[in-house]
Design an enzyme around this catalytic site. Structure first.
Site, PDB file in Angstrom:
ATOM      1  CD  GLU A  45      -2.793   1.369   2.355  1.00 36.49           C
ATOM      2  OE1 GLU A  45      -3.855   1.996   2.211  1.00 36.49           O
ATOM      3  OE2 GLU A  45      -2.438   0.857   3.443  1.00 36.49           O
ATOM      4  CD  GLU A  70       2.449   7.383   5.511  1.00 40.42           C
ATOM      5  OE1 GLU A  70       2.836   8.572   5.501  1.00 40.42           O
ATOM      6  OE2 GLU A  70       1.447   6.978   4.899  1.00 40.42           O
ATOM      7  CG  ASP A 119      -1.792  15.587  -1.940  1.00 45.93           C
ATOM      8  OD1 ASP A 119      -2.537  16.217  -2.725  1.00 45.93           O
ATOM      9  OD2 ASP A 119      -1.106  16.141  -1.075  1.00 45.93           O
ATOM     10  CE  LYS A 123      -2.386  25.783  -6.017  1.00 43.35           C
ATOM     11  NZ  LYS A 123      -1.526  26.704  -5.240  1.00 43.35           N
ATOM     12  CG  ASP A 155     -12.704  12.118  -1.437  1.00 41.83           C
ATOM     13  OD1 ASP A 155     -11.474  12.027  -1.618  1.00 41.83           O
ATOM     14  OD2 ASP A 155     -13.245  13.114  -0.915  1.00 41.83           O
ATOM     15  CB  THR A 195      -8.819   4.194   3.960  1.00 35.89           C
ATOM     16  OG1 THR A 195      -9.562   5.310   3.453  1.00 35.89           O
ATOM     17  CG2 THR A 195      -8.365   3.316   2.793  1.00 35.89           C
ATOM     18  CD  GLU A 196      -7.262   4.823   8.898  1.00 35.57           C
ATOM     19  OE1 GLU A 196      -6.681   3.978   9.588  1.00 35.57           O
ATOM     20  OE2 GLU A 196      -6.957   5.073   7.707  1.00 35.57           O
ATOM     21  CE1 TYR A 197      -7.534  11.546   6.319  1.00 35.75           C
ATOM     22  CE2 TYR A 197      -6.031  10.151   5.073  1.00 35.75           C
ATOM     23  CZ  TYR A 197      -6.243  11.151   6.000  1.00 35.75           C
ATOM     24  OH  TYR A 197      -5.168  11.750   6.618  1.00 35.75           O
ATOM     25  CD  GLU A 198     -13.434   3.191   1.195  1.00 34.18           C
ATOM     26  OE1 GLU A 198     -14.282   2.558   0.544  1.00 34.18           O
ATOM     27  OE2 GLU A 198     -12.274   2.773   1.413  1.00 34.18           O
TER      28      GLU A 198
END
Length: 218
Positions: A45, A70, A119, A123, A155, A195-198
């Site tokens: 990952e 990571e 991320d 831009k 997302d 995931t946590e963000y998901e």
């Protein structure tokens, strides 16, 4: 997204070199079989955050090996804490830059690369930093086995559209594409590890975009 600094994380990470490989020299070979103690299939990952996805995956599949790549020390510490608590001997944490992934792993050695909520670097001048930019795809192709594949979730509709185009331009093949993963068939939703963000984004009603893709085999 950068996590808030946790002072305890640095010491924890430094105290466990058997579980966390920190900033390895890209020119020096990493012997993954030695670190894991076996030659089981490897899945990576890239950008693991707090690590819920990769630790859950490792817990569900003891027959496979997993690497959380990571860069942040705090994130590595949080993942390590979960690894130690659950006794996940099949999980290693690699503190390093994703741009060096083809230096950290030998060619044709990896089964799956997961890109979860990367991320978006919206831009245009930052396009080369996106983890689905062509130079990254080239590096993934090097380390993946011929039958290996990439699994991607986000997302961010802009990053998703960009990634589809980038992979298509690179000549990749799509095995699965969804513009609303959480409303797919039940058997697909049940297999999905959030995931946590998901979890946070989906709770707000945001659609989750996902794809699985592989490279042309020669």
């Amino acid at each position: 997204m950068r996590l808030r600094n946790k002072p305890w994380a640095v010491k924890l990470v430094n105290d466990h070199p058997e579980s966390v490989l920190q900033n390895p020299n890209p020119d020096e070979k990493i012997y993954w079989e030695k670190r894991f103690g076996n030659d089981h299939p490897i899945e990576i990952e890239v950008g693991s955050g707090k690590g819920h996805f990769i630790t859950t995956l490792a817990e569900q599949h003891p027959e496979k090996n997993f690497v959380a790549l990571e860069l942040q020390t705090t994130a590595a510490g949080i993942i390590l804490r979960t690894k130690l608590k659950k006794g996940l001997d099949n999980l290693q944490i690699l503190r390093g830059d994703a741009a060096d992934i083809n230096c950290f792993f030998d060619k044709n050695t990896t089964d799956v690369i997961y890109l979860n909520f990367s991320d978006p670097w919206p831009k245009s001048r930052h396009e080369k930093r996106r983890l689905t930019y062509k130079s990254f795809l080239n590096k993934y192709q090097q380390v993946l086995k011929p039958e290996g594949h990439i699994e991607f979730k986000t997302d961010n509709s802009g990053l998703f559209a960009y990634s589809v185009q980038s992979m298509n331009n690179y000549g990749m093949f799509f095995d699965f594409v969804s513009v609303d993963l959480h409303h797919e068939k039940p058997e697909i939703v049940e297999k999905n590890i959030e995931t946590e963000y998901e979890h946070k984004f989906a709770a707000k009603g945001n659609p989750i975009y996902a794809l699985h893709a592989h490279f042309e085999t020669k």
